[in-house]
Motif scaffolding. Sequence first.
Motif, PDB file in Angstrom:
ATOM      1  N   PRO A 151     -11.195 -10.389  -9.930  1.00  0.00           N
ATOM      2  CA  PRO A 151      -9.895 -10.775  -9.364  1.00  0.00           C
ATOM      3  C   PRO A 151      -9.832 -10.614  -7.846  1.00  0.00           C
ATOM      4  N   GLU A 152      -8.999 -11.451  -7.224  1.00  0.00           N
ATOM      5  CA  GLU A 152      -8.841 -11.344  -5.772  1.00  0.00           C
ATOM      6  C   GLU A 152      -7.661 -10.442  -5.438  1.00  0.00           C
ATOM      7  N   PHE A 153      -7.810  -9.703  -4.339  1.00  0.00           N
ATOM      8  CA  PHE A 153      -6.732  -8.808  -3.901  1.00  0.00           C
ATOM      9  C   PHE A 153      -6.309  -9.131  -2.471  1.00  0.00           C
ATOM     10  N   LEU A 154      -6.555 -10.380  -2.055  1.00  0.00           N
ATOM     11  CA  LEU A 154      -6.259 -10.768  -0.671  1.00  0.00           C
ATOM     12  C   LEU A 154      -4.757 -10.872  -0.454  1.00  0.00           C
ATOM     13  N   LYS A 155      -4.337 -10.527   0.775  1.00  0.00           N
ATOM     14  CA  LYS A 155      -2.929 -10.696   1.136  1.00  0.00           C
ATOM     15  C   LYS A 155      -2.832 -11.890   2.074  1.00  0.00           C
ATOM     16  N   GLU A 156      -1.845 -12.716   1.869  1.00  0.00           N
ATOM     17  CA  GLU A 156      -1.647 -13.818   2.805  1.00  0.00           C
ATOM     18  C   GLU A 156      -1.367 -13.224   4.176  1.00  0.00           C
ATOM     19  N   GLY A 157      -1.914 -13.858   5.174  1.00  0.00           N
ATOM     20  CA  GLY A 157      -1.702 -13.373   6.542  1.00  0.00           C
ATOM     21  C   GLY A 157      -2.799 -12.429   6.992  1.00  0.00           C
ATOM     22  N   VAL A 206      -6.472  -4.965 -14.274  1.00  0.00           N
ATOM     23  CA  VAL A 206      -6.414  -4.282 -12.968  1.00  0.00           C
ATOM     24  C   VAL A 206      -5.594  -5.143 -12.005  1.00  0.00           C
ATOM     25  N   LYS A 207      -5.867  -6.430 -12.019  1.00  0.00           N
ATOM     26  CA  LYS A 207      -5.161  -7.327 -11.094  1.00  0.00           C
ATOM     27  C   LYS A 207      -3.660  -7.367 -11.382  1.00  0.00           C
ATOM     28  N   LEU A 208      -3.304  -7.605 -12.643  1.00  0.00           N
ATOM     29  CA  LEU A 208      -1.885  -7.718 -12.986  1.00  0.00           C
ATOM     30  C   LEU A 208      -1.163  -6.395 -12.748  1.00  0.00           C
ATOM     31  N   SER A 210      -2.001  -3.992 -10.690  1.00  0.00           N
ATOM     32  CA  SER A 210      -1.906  -3.666  -9.259  1.00  0.00           C
ATOM     33  C   SER A 210      -0.726  -4.388  -8.636  1.00  0.00           C
ATOM     34  N   ASN A 211      -0.611  -5.687  -8.878  1.00  0.00           N
ATOM     35  CA  ASN A 211       0.507  -6.431  -8.292  1.00  0.00           C
ATOM     36  C   ASN A 211       1.848  -5.946  -8.842  1.00  0.00           C
ATOM     37  N   ALA A 212       1.881  -5.672 -10.138  1.00  0.00           N
ATOM     38  CA  ALA A 212       3.155  -5.219 -10.735  1.00  0.00           C
ATOM     39  C   ALA A 212       3.535  -3.845 -10.179  1.00  0.00           C
ATOM     40  N   SER A 262       3.667 -16.134  -3.626  1.00  0.00           N
ATOM     41  CA  SER A 262       3.143 -16.818  -4.812  1.00  0.00           C
ATOM     42  C   SER A 262       2.626 -15.828  -5.841  1.00  0.00           C
ATOM     43  N   CYS A 263       2.627 -14.534  -5.521  1.00  0.00           N
ATOM     44  CA  CYS A 263       1.942 -13.598  -6.419  1.00  0.00           C
ATOM     45  C   CYS A 263       2.859 -12.606  -7.121  1.00  0.00           C
ATOM     46  N   PHE A 264       3.577 -11.780  -6.355  1.00  0.00           N
ATOM     47  CA  PHE A 264       4.349 -10.712  -7.003  1.00  0.00           C
ATOM     48  C   PHE A 264       5.354 -11.250  -8.035  1.00  0.00           C
ATOM     49  N   PHE A 322       7.952 -16.299   3.333  1.00  0.00           N
ATOM     50  CA  PHE A 322       8.159 -15.093   2.512  1.00  0.00           C
ATOM     51  C   PHE A 322       7.665 -13.832   3.202  1.00  0.00           C
ATOM     52  N   LYS A 323       6.830 -14.015   4.229  1.00  0.00           N
ATOM     53  CA  LYS A 323       6.419 -12.893   5.079  1.00  0.00           C
ATOM     54  C   LYS A 323       5.803 -13.497   6.334  1.00  0.00           C
ATOM     55  N   PRO A 324       5.575 -12.699   7.385  1.00  0.00           N
ATOM     56  CA  PRO A 324       5.032 -13.285   8.607  1.00  0.00           C
ATOM     57  C   PRO A 324       3.574 -13.704   8.462  1.00  0.00           C
TER      58      PRO A 324
HETATM   59  C1  UGA Z   1      -0.024  -9.721  -2.805  1.00  0.00           C
HETATM   60  C2  UGA Z   1      -0.899  -8.465  -2.894  1.00  0.00           C
HETATM   61  O1  UGA Z   1      -0.526  -7.563  -1.853  1.00  0.00           O
HETATM   62  C3  UGA Z   1      -2.380  -8.824  -2.777  1.00  0.00           C
HETATM   63  O2  UGA Z   1      -3.174  -7.657  -2.965  1.00  0.00           O
HETATM   64  C4  UGA Z   1      -2.726  -9.833  -3.888  1.00  0.00           C
HETATM   65  O3  UGA Z   1      -4.076 -10.260  -3.816  1.00  0.00           O
HETATM   66  C5  UGA Z   1      -1.836 -11.050  -3.734  1.00  0.00           C
HETATM   67  O4  UGA Z   1      -0.453 -10.648  -3.825  1.00  0.00           O
HETATM   68  C6  UGA Z   1      -2.207 -12.016  -4.822  1.00  0.00           C
HETATM   69  O5  UGA Z   1      -2.018 -11.682  -5.992  1.00  0.00           O
HETATM   70  O6  UGA Z   1      -2.792 -13.066  -4.519  1.00  0.00           O
HETATM   71  P1  UGA Z   1       0.855 -11.292  -0.820  1.00  0.00           P
HETATM   72  O7  UGA Z   1       1.746 -11.898  -1.848  1.00  0.00           O
HETATM   73  O8  UGA Z   1       0.057 -12.185   0.057  1.00  0.00           O
HETATM   74  O9  UGA Z   1      -0.210 -10.293  -1.512  1.00  0.00           O
HETATM   75  O10 UGA Z   1       1.744 -10.455   0.166  1.00  0.00           O
HETATM   76  P2  UGA Z   1       2.173  -8.925   0.378  1.00  0.00           P
HETATM   77  O11 UGA Z   1       1.832  -8.534   1.751  1.00  0.00           O
HETATM   78  O12 UGA Z   1       1.710  -8.079  -0.705  1.00  0.00           O
HETATM   79  O13 UGA Z   1       3.771  -9.083   0.328  1.00  0.00           O
HETATM   80  C7  UGA Z   1       4.446  -9.575  -0.817  1.00  0.00           C
HETATM   81  C8  UGA Z   1       5.953  -9.472  -0.616  1.00  0.00           C
HETATM   82  O14 UGA Z   1       6.373  -8.108  -0.651  1.00  0.00           O
HETATM   83  C9  UGA Z   1       6.473 -10.033   0.707  1.00  0.00           C
HETATM   84  O15 UGA Z   1       7.636 -10.776   0.468  1.00  0.00           O
HETATM   85  C10 UGA Z   1       6.772  -8.806   1.528  1.00  0.00           C
HETATM   86  O16 UGA Z   1       7.801  -9.015   2.480  1.00  0.00           O
HETATM   87  C11 UGA Z   1       7.219  -7.833   0.459  1.00  0.00           C
HETATM   88  N1  UGA Z   1       7.034  -6.411   0.831  1.00  0.00           N
HETATM   89  C12 UGA Z   1       5.794  -5.895   1.009  1.00  0.00           C
HETATM   90  C13 UGA Z   1       8.140  -5.603   0.973  1.00  0.00           C
HETATM   91  O17 UGA Z   1       9.304  -6.048   0.804  1.00  0.00           O
HETATM   92  N2  UGA Z   1       7.963  -4.281   1.282  1.00  0.00           N
HETATM   93  C14 UGA Z   1       6.738  -3.746   1.455  1.00  0.00           C
HETATM   94  O18 UGA Z   1       6.656  -2.526   1.729  1.00  0.00           O
HETATM   95  C15 UGA Z   1       5.619  -4.572   1.327  1.00  0.00           C
END
Ligand code: UGA
Length: 438
Positions: A151-157, A206-208, A210-212, A262-264, A322-324
């Motif tokens: 599974p990938e754990f990359l964060k956008e940005g 692990v992937k599901l 972790s995100n949850a 797209s993930c959480f 959804f985030k910077p």
């Molecule tokens: C998330 C996970 O962090 C990655 O590990 C995972 O690989 C990815 O999903 C995925 O499944 O592909 P991502 O959705 O890119 O990554 O962005 P995050 O930086 O995790 O932020 C998700 C959301 O949570 C954003 O809207 C952000 O603003 C919010 N957030 C994050 C908060 O409101 N508070 C925080 O403390 C952190």
Amino acid sequence: MTGKPVEKPGDAAPIGVVGAGWVGLVTAACFAELGHSVVARDVVQEKVDALNRGEVTIHEPGLAELLSSNADRLEFTTDMDRLLDHARLLFVCVDTPPTHSGDADLSRVRAVVDELAGSPDHVLVMKSTVPAGTGETIMAELPGSGYVSCPEFLKEGSAVEDFMHPDRVVIGVAPGREADGDAVAELYAPLGGEMVRTDVTSAEMVKLASNAYLATRISFINEIANVCEEVGADVSEVARGMGLDDRIGPQFLRPGIGFGGSCFPKDVSALKLLAGNSGYHFQLLNAVIEVNELQKRRVVGKLVEHIGPLAGKRIALLGLAFKPDTDDMREASSLVLSARLAAEGAEVVAFDPVAMDAARELLPGVEMARSALEALEGADGAVLVTEWPEFRELDWTGAAGVMNRPLLIDGRNYLDPDELAAAGFTWDGVGRAEVRPD
Ligand code: UGA
């Protein structure tokens, strides 16, 4: 690239990537940067043509540079046979968006599996997020072929940086197929993350999980912030005090106006449904989802507290993504917020440094400004939705001068309240005391 330098492996390997979306492109570019020769296949001809011309289709820091500096090791094609000829290891990076029921839509994964039937020499390395149990089903359908859940754990940005410096690499294989896992582990070895070798279903979990869990932390701190508002505590102090406990840690304790992307949202709901379909009621995740929905709406209540009914009022949204550092609008809090504001009769104007094009179609009723200052002109209140660094650099004194009412609801606790107050603003954040103009 920042961070530790990455050691390039001695032996370059041919790698196939299926799907040239966000995960696929980052995976392809990073493996090419590590010296491997990568062929990536996508079904969309225009995307493939654009990529072969060196045009990058998504906004991800560092990606365009890696694609261009490794162009000689990268090829994009629509031809699956070309991919199968090139590489034994095929990294599957197709998306698994939510269906209307909230389950993961596996149609793109299924299409790849169908194409691979009859190619027993290949190893399918699943990067796409799939419900636990999917790998077992696919392995039964592709007897003889290799299957690795990775599974990938990359964060956008920060996906390029995350790829190059993983916390861990999870590799799940079926008993007796350890060699396939070794081949994948070898590719990731130079990156230095801890290897977690396990079975396929555990890797998927692990992937599901972790995100949850990360989403649960966010909903948790959002509720703590809401209580802080009631009892007069400051959530920034509370989160700092909590995060210094090694068992808790400081990350993902930033309250705000809800998580998106797209993930959480997708993975929390997919895990809830997976549990339900397996006969287990995952109670906690219902609350995580509900808190997240309510959090997006609380901002509307705050605006009303400050300026009364919103009908006819002009509200500026600073940031839409959804985030910077991304132009991704999927499940962005701005979507719910602007719909709620419109329902209250407010006139909504917005500015985002990068996501305007992506947002325009999704938010037809929202007026798009050309700059933050233009969005603030004549506004009765502003909401900071996305914490883009350029909003910190804004001339806030000038901004107070052009607004009808200098009010900033800081949905990410991103700006300095005292600075805003000195500029003439009323600042109101999440879980912190409001600050009025000096
Ligand atoms: C998330 C996970 O962090 C990655 O590990 C995972 O690989 C990815 O999903 C995925 O499944 O592909 P991502 O959705 O890119 O990554 O962005 P995050 O930086 O995790 O932020 C998700 C959301 O949570 C954003 O809207 C952000 O603003 C919010 N957030 C994050 C908060 O409101 N508070 C925080 O403390 C952190």
